[in-house]
Design a protein around this motif. Structure first.
Motif, PDB file in Angstrom:
ATOM      1  N   SER A  13       9.677 -10.333  14.572  1.00  0.00           N
ATOM      2  CA  SER A  13       9.831  -9.007  14.182  1.00  0.00           C
ATOM      3  C   SER A  13       8.304  -8.229  14.123  1.00  0.00           C
ATOM      4  O   SER A  13       8.315  -7.391  14.090  1.00  0.00           O
ATOM      5  N   ALA A  14       7.225  -9.289  14.055  1.00  0.00           N
ATOM      6  CA  ALA A  14       5.896  -8.445  14.207  1.00  0.00           C
ATOM      7  C   ALA A  14       5.913  -7.796  15.366  1.00  0.00           C
ATOM      8  O   ALA A  14       5.157  -6.905  15.505  1.00  0.00           O
ATOM      9  N   LYS A  19      10.333   0.062  14.077  1.00  0.00           N
ATOM     10  CA  LYS A  19      10.673  -0.428  12.865  1.00  0.00           C
ATOM     11  C   LYS A  19      11.417   0.713  12.282  1.00  0.00           C
ATOM     12  O   LYS A  19      10.862   1.885  11.992  1.00  0.00           O
ATOM     13  N   ALA A  21      13.389   2.114   9.318  1.00  0.00           N
ATOM     14  CA  ALA A  21      13.917   2.003   7.866  1.00  0.00           C
ATOM     15  C   ALA A  21      15.027   2.822   7.213  1.00  0.00           C
ATOM     16  O   ALA A  21      15.108   4.054   7.810  1.00  0.00           O
ATOM     17  N   ILE A  52      15.079  -1.820   8.786  1.00  0.00           N
ATOM     18  CA  ILE A  52      14.600  -2.495   7.702  1.00  0.00           C
ATOM     19  C   ILE A  52      15.431  -1.831   6.689  1.00  0.00           C
ATOM     20  O   ILE A  52      15.373  -0.439   6.504  1.00  0.00           O
ATOM     21  N   ASP A  54      17.643  -0.765   3.027  1.00  0.00           N
ATOM     22  CA  ASP A  54      17.792  -0.965   1.415  1.00  0.00           C
ATOM     23  C   ASP A  54      19.038  -0.260   0.873  1.00  0.00           C
ATOM     24  O   ASP A  54      19.272   0.869   1.047  1.00  0.00           O
ATOM     25  N   ASN A  69       8.137   1.989  -0.775  1.00  0.00           N
ATOM     26  CA  ASN A  69       7.927   0.471   0.165  1.00  0.00           C
ATOM     27  C   ASN A  69       7.963   0.803   1.620  1.00  0.00           C
ATOM     28  O   ASN A  69       6.962   0.023   2.220  1.00  0.00           O
ATOM     29  N   PHE A  70       8.746   1.642   2.070  1.00  0.00           N
ATOM     30  CA  PHE A  70       8.637   1.823   3.566  1.00  0.00           C
ATOM     31  C   PHE A  70       7.394   2.429   4.009  1.00  0.00           C
ATOM     32  O   PHE A  70       6.617   1.849   4.999  1.00  0.00           O
ATOM     33  N   THR A  72       4.405   1.942   2.513  1.00  0.00           N
ATOM     34  CA  THR A  72       3.515   0.873   2.410  1.00  0.00           C
ATOM     35  C   THR A  72       3.733  -0.256   3.560  1.00  0.00           C
ATOM     36  O   THR A  72       2.639  -0.592   4.309  1.00  0.00           O
ATOM     37  N   GLN A  73       4.836  -0.497   4.003  1.00  0.00           N
ATOM     38  CA  GLN A  73       5.051  -1.276   5.308  1.00  0.00           C
ATOM     39  C   GLN A  73       4.891  -0.687   6.445  1.00  0.00           C
ATOM     40  O   GLN A  73       4.643  -1.218   7.718  1.00  0.00           O
ATOM     41  N   GLY A  74       4.439   0.800   6.534  1.00  0.00           N
ATOM     42  CA  GLY A  74       4.154   1.311   7.844  1.00  0.00           C
ATOM     43  C   GLY A  74       5.192   1.367   8.755  1.00  0.00           C
ATOM     44  O   GLY A  74       4.857   1.332  10.051  1.00  0.00           O
ATOM     45  N   VAL A  75       6.414   1.638   8.396  1.00  0.00           N
ATOM     46  CA  VAL A  75       7.492   1.686   9.325  1.00  0.00           C
ATOM     47  C   VAL A  75       7.265   2.815  10.479  1.00  0.00           C
ATOM     48  O   VAL A  75       6.510   3.809  10.185  1.00  0.00           O
TER      49      VAL A  75
END
Ligand code: GZL
Length: 324
Positions: A13-14, A19, A21, A52, A54, A69-70, A72-75
């Motif tokens: 996934s990395a 990505k 979201a 990703i 939700d 959150n998305f 923060t995750q840097g999608v």
């Protein structure tokens, strides 16, 4: 082995190079499930892309948390449909400030003209609501009941949702064109089968006579059918029932004669989303136009002209082609 698997998945996934979201409203209806499956399948089916996801359980505060959150995750991309129209400007501007491309789908936020978004795709809810009432008005004429006064109940979706606001606007505007239709009840069933059944049960006890039910999605219509049967009445005959979405269960009910019509509102946004992301990655500007899918009307016999080029199609003729 499990640890090794987790590590491999983690590393994989990395390396997901895109990505995506998705802030999804919930699981309130067959339409919503089909919408999630369509996007899930299309994004995960794309080489190197990761979804990703939700599920906000129909709560605005959960969607706002998910969007933050998305960020923060840097999608790389955010897909968004709002449970209601209002209250999104602050958090969507945070998405803009984070420079994450925002793709609006399904229910639009009322701040569209104040935020940046990369693409928009969703139902024409006012037209869908108009078609519901127009179908009923034209159908009554086709069976010789175009002159008699007919009592209509409108079962609305989630209060404040773009789909509810738009469909109600369309429902009420179309009622003007059919003076024989009299509005005798209007309330929300929150787009769920259970709440549609409960509301219909209460109406059957409190409203003198309902001849036509306009249910703003098929799940509420199916709940209402359960209530109508429970009251010893014949759905589709004693009460004419018009749904919206055109999910498979509605086709089954129409073919069984228990429901009269459904207005299509496709949930299959997966291909649109993948195409939009591919074009955005390639540097294309997709513009600001809210793209509406072409949609139909389905009923027992077909041939009912609902205006704006929408003529109904016989459900039995297309039931095997249904994709949701
Ligand atoms: C319409 C969508 C609505 C469906 C309901 O695009 O927002 O939400 O009509 C669903 O079934 O709950």
């Amino acid at each position: 082995l499990a640890l090794a698997l987790v590590m491999i998945l983690g590393v994989a996934s990395a390396f997901a190079d895109v990505k995506v979201a998705f802030s999804q409203i919930g699981q309130e209806s067959d339409w919503r499930t089909a919408n999630t499956d369509s996007i899930n399948g299309a994004v995960k089916g794309h080489e190197g892309w990761e979804l990703i996801y939700d599920d906000a359980q129909q709560k605005q505060e959960n969607q706002i948390k998910a969007l933050r959150n998305f960020i923060t995750q840097g999608v790389d991309f955010i897909l968004f449909t709002g449970v209601v129209e209002t209250g999104w400007e602050e958090v969507l501007k945070e998405v803009n400030e984070a420079e994450i491309p925002l793709i609006l789908i399904d229910r639009m936020p009322d701040c569209m003209d104040k935020i940046e978004y990369a693409a928009a795709f969703g139902g024409d809810f006012v037209e869908e609501g108009r078609r519901q009432v127009a179908w009923a008005g034209e159908y009554l004429k086709s069976i010789g009941r175009g002159e008699e006064e007919v009592n209509v109940a409108i079962m609305e979706g989630t209060t404040g949702a773009g789909a509810q606001v738009g469909r109600t606007k369309g429902n009420l505007a179309a009622m003007e064109a059919y003076p024989n239709l009299k509005l005798v009840a209007q309330n929300t069933g929150n787009f769920t089968r259970a709440e549609g059944q409960a509301l219909m049960e209460s109406w059957l006890k409190s409203v003198d006579k309902i001849d036509v039910l306009i249910a703003q999605n098929d799940d509420m219509a199916l709940g209402a059918i359960d209530a109508i049967k429970g009251a010893g009445l014949v759905p589709g005959k004693d009460i004419i029932i018009v749904g919206c979405d055109s999910v498979k269960a509605a086709f089954d009910a129409i073919v069984a004669g228990e429901m009269n019509a459904t207005i299509e509102c496709t949930p299959l946004y997966g291909p649109f989303v993948v195409d939009a992301i591919e074009k955005l990655i390639a540097g294309e500007d997709l513009g600001k136009e809210l793209i509406h899918p072409v949609e139909g009307v389905y009923d027992i016999d077909g041939g009912i002209d609902c205006g704006n080029g929408a003529v109904s199609v016989k459900a039995a003729d297309v039931i095997n082609e249904r994709q949701y």
